[in-house]
Design an enzyme around this catalytic site. Structure first.
Site, short mmCIF file in Angstrom:
data_model
loop_
_atom_site.label_atom_id
_atom_site.label_comp_id
_atom_site.label_asym_id
_atom_site.label_seq_id
_atom_site.Cartn_x
_atom_site.Cartn_y
_atom_site.Cartn_z
N LYS A 151 -38.18 -25.49 50.71
CA LYS A 151 -39.61 -25.59 50.43
C LYS A 151 -40.16 -26.81 51.16
CE LYS A 151 -42.75 -23.68 47.74
NZ LYS A 151 -42.92 -22.25 47.45
N GLY A 183 -55.89 -12.14 41.16
CA GLY A 183 -55.91 -12.66 42.53
C GLY A 183 -55.13 -11.72 43.44
N GLY A 216 -55.07 -12.81 35.40
CA GLY A 216 -55.23 -13.23 36.80
C GLY A 216 -55.32 -12.03 37.72
P1 NAD Z 1 -54.28 -16.20 43.62
O1 NAD Z 1 -54.74 -17.59 43.71
O2 NAD Z 1 -54.70 -15.22 44.67
O3 NAD Z 1 -54.66 -15.57 42.21
C1 NAD Z 1 -54.62 -16.24 41.01
C2 NAD Z 1 -55.75 -15.69 40.17
O4 NAD Z 1 -55.65 -16.19 38.85
C3 NAD Z 1 -57.14 -16.06 40.68
O5 NAD Z 1 -57.93 -14.92 40.75
C4 NAD Z 1 -57.64 -17.06 39.64
O6 NAD Z 1 -59.05 -17.02 39.48
C5 NAD Z 1 -56.92 -16.56 38.40
N1 NAD Z 1 -56.74 -17.56 37.35
C6 NAD Z 1 -56.42 -18.87 37.47
N2 NAD Z 1 -56.31 -19.44 36.26
C7 NAD Z 1 -56.55 -18.47 35.37
C8 NAD Z 1 -56.58 -18.43 33.96
N3 NAD Z 1 -56.32 -19.52 33.22
N4 NAD Z 1 -56.87 -17.27 33.34
C9 NAD Z 1 -57.16 -16.17 34.06
N5 NAD Z 1 -57.15 -16.14 35.41
C10 NAD Z 1 -56.85 -17.28 36.04
O7 NAD Z 1 -52.68 -16.28 43.57
P2 NAD Z 1 -51.63 -15.12 43.83
O8 NAD Z 1 -51.16 -15.18 45.22
O9 NAD Z 1 -52.15 -13.84 43.25
O10 NAD Z 1 -50.42 -15.65 42.94
C11 NAD Z 1 -50.47 -15.62 41.54
C12 NAD Z 1 -49.16 -16.14 41.00
O11 NAD Z 1 -48.08 -15.37 41.54
C13 NAD Z 1 -48.85 -17.59 41.35
O12 NAD Z 1 -48.10 -18.14 40.30
C14 NAD Z 1 -47.95 -17.47 42.57
O13 NAD Z 1 -47.11 -18.59 42.75
C15 NAD Z 1 -47.16 -16.24 42.20
N6 NAD Z 1 -46.58 -15.55 43.35
C16 NAD Z 1 -47.38 -15.08 44.33
C17 NAD Z 1 -46.81 -14.42 45.40
C18 NAD Z 1 -47.63 -13.85 46.50
O14 NAD Z 1 -47.10 -13.05 47.30
N7 NAD Z 1 -48.92 -14.18 46.59
C19 NAD Z 1 -45.39 -14.25 45.45
C20 NAD Z 1 -44.62 -14.75 44.40
C21 NAD Z 1 -45.22 -15.39 43.35
#
Ligand code: NAD
Length: 381
Positions: A87, A191, A189
């Site tokens: 990382k 996202g 969430g």
């Molecule tokens: P993102 O930032 O695109 O989405 C996160 C979403 O959560 C956002 O829409 C945000 O508004 C919402 N959010 C934040 N706090 C919140 C709360 N308290 N209540 C409700 N909604 C809330 O991130 P992502 O890429 O979708 O990743 C989400 C999680 O998955 C993270 O923990 C990330 O580390 C993990 N992850 C992502 C990937 C990937 O491929 N993107 C891979 C492995 C793990």
């Protein structure tokens, strides 16, 4: 002090990087390259995203990078990838900088990555976009997940597919069948990952309850999937079959765990359990099946890491499909252990041990395997 911390967690290499001209500061940590595929240069590749944050200080940044790189070792090992865990973090001066990455900074970071000679392969993480990866790729080939210069693109569709596969594994374990139709799933969430999970589950007939702090995103997903929306504060206590946290880490903690009303927790987010061993055991005591996050959300690393080490699209798809049977196996093994988290970690360590037995290890990995010292959290990608 630093050496104590590093040796306790068993890292192979931690590099502090500073660019005289721009002042860019970063730390790169390679935790364990045992399983990494040997590169033409003779080094073993370890993959993990680059995170950009305005840390409170260097100690925080170091703790983050050590913890997250260790997590990547177990995530990739459990996913049966020929990759070690690593990382990197870029230490920013202000919160503003988090949302405003520059090409200048990314190129400097790319140079830092390049100096690692292929031992470390960078990708997206918090505040690092495909564009940033492409900027890094201007000066190094040791990156993956860009759109133009670097291959791979956004890993989230693959992560989301893996999370859906994990939900099916949890359902198979609990219900005897993977069917999602008619099953109620609460998603925290919406996202990159959460929205895609919602759309995939809706297509298969699941009944959804969703939330996000961004109201416009909630409206969009409700319109597309027929989901019911709830306030962010209420999602964890929704009565449902499956709770799928896809927002941030540590949401299941001493304050929230008692209020859960689900049968299965299958997170897409990293590190959802504040104290993984303790809270995984507490979920077991409450009769809730916990599907460990780093097993569920490995789809992204399988895709990007898979491309990097030369897997075909079919092989990548097959590995993401394997999340379902792998999870079922871990959940069953966990019956004789303290928790499913213990079982998942043991599953990953077993693979590293097999790598050592095949002669794939450096001395640090050989010494460490067999230790029961816990990873506190699994992070990244
Ligand atoms: P993102 O930032 O695109 O989405 C996160 C979403 O959560 C956002 O829409 C945000 O508004 C919402 N959010 C934040 N706090 C919140 C709360 N308290 N209540 C409700 N909604 C809330 O991130 P992502 O890429 O979708 O990743 C989400 C999680 O998955 C993270 O923990 C990330 O580390 C993990 N992850 C992502 C990937 C990937 O491929 N993107 C891979 C492995 C793990």
């Amino acid at each position: 002090m630093i050496f104590e911390q590093v040796s306790e967690m068993g890292h192979e290499q931690v590099v502090f990087c500073y660019d005289r001209e721009t002042g860019v500061r970063a730390i790169i940590a390679v935790h364990d390259s045992t399983l990494g595929k040997e590169q033409p240069s003779g080094v073993r590749a370890s993959l993990g995203g680059t995170r950009r944050r305005a840390y409170r200080g260097v100690d925080d940044a170091l703790e983050d990078v050590l913890r997250l790189s260790e997590g990547m070792t177990y995530k990739s090992a459990a996913a049966e990838l020929e990759l070690g865990g690593a990382k990197s973090v870029v230490l920013l001066d202000s919160k503003d900088a988090e949302k405003n990455p520059t090409e200048r900074e990314a190129v400097v970071m790319g140079k830092f990555v390049h100096r690692m000679g292929g031992r470390y392969v960078a990708a997206e993480d918090m505040n690092v976009t495909e564009q940033y990866v492409d900027w890094m790729a201007e000066v190094t080939d040791y990156v993956i997940g860009g759109k133009t210069r670097a291959r791979g693109g956004d890993p989230s569709p693959y992560t989301a597919r893996g999370v859906v596969n994990a939900i099916k594994g949890g359902l198979t374990y609990a219900n005897g069948a993977p069917d999602v139709a008619g099953v109620s799933v609460a998603i925290q969430g919406l996202g990159s990952v959460g929205e895609k999970v919602a759309r995939m589950l809706a297509q298969e007939g699941a009944s959804l309850v969703v939330t996000d702090t961004r109201k416009e995103k909630v409206d969009e997903v409700v319109a597309a999937t027929g989901a019911t929306a709830v306030n962010p504060d209420d999602i964890l206590a929704v009565e449902c079959d499956v709770l799928c946290p896809c927002a941030i880490g540590q949401v299941i903690n001493d304050d929230t765990i008692g209020g859960l009303k689900c049968r299965i927790v299958a997170p897409g987010a990293n590190n959802v359990l504040d104290k993984p061993f303790e809270h995984a055991a507490a979920l077991r005591q409450r009769g809730i099946v916990y599907c460990p996050d780093f097993i569920n959300n490995a789809g992204g690393v399988i895709r990007l890491g898979g491309l990097y080490i030369g897997l075909s699209e079919d092989e990548i798809t097959e590995k993401i499909e394997r999340i379902t049977p792998r999870l079922i196996e871990i959940l069953k093994t966990a019956e004789s252990m303290e928790s499913t988290y213990h079982a998942a970690l043991a599953y990953a360590k077993e693979r590293i041990k097999a790598g050592v037995a095949r002669g794939q290890a450096g001395p640090s990995a050989r010494d460490r395997v067999g230790e029961s010292a816990p990873a506190q959290s699994i992070g990244g990608l």
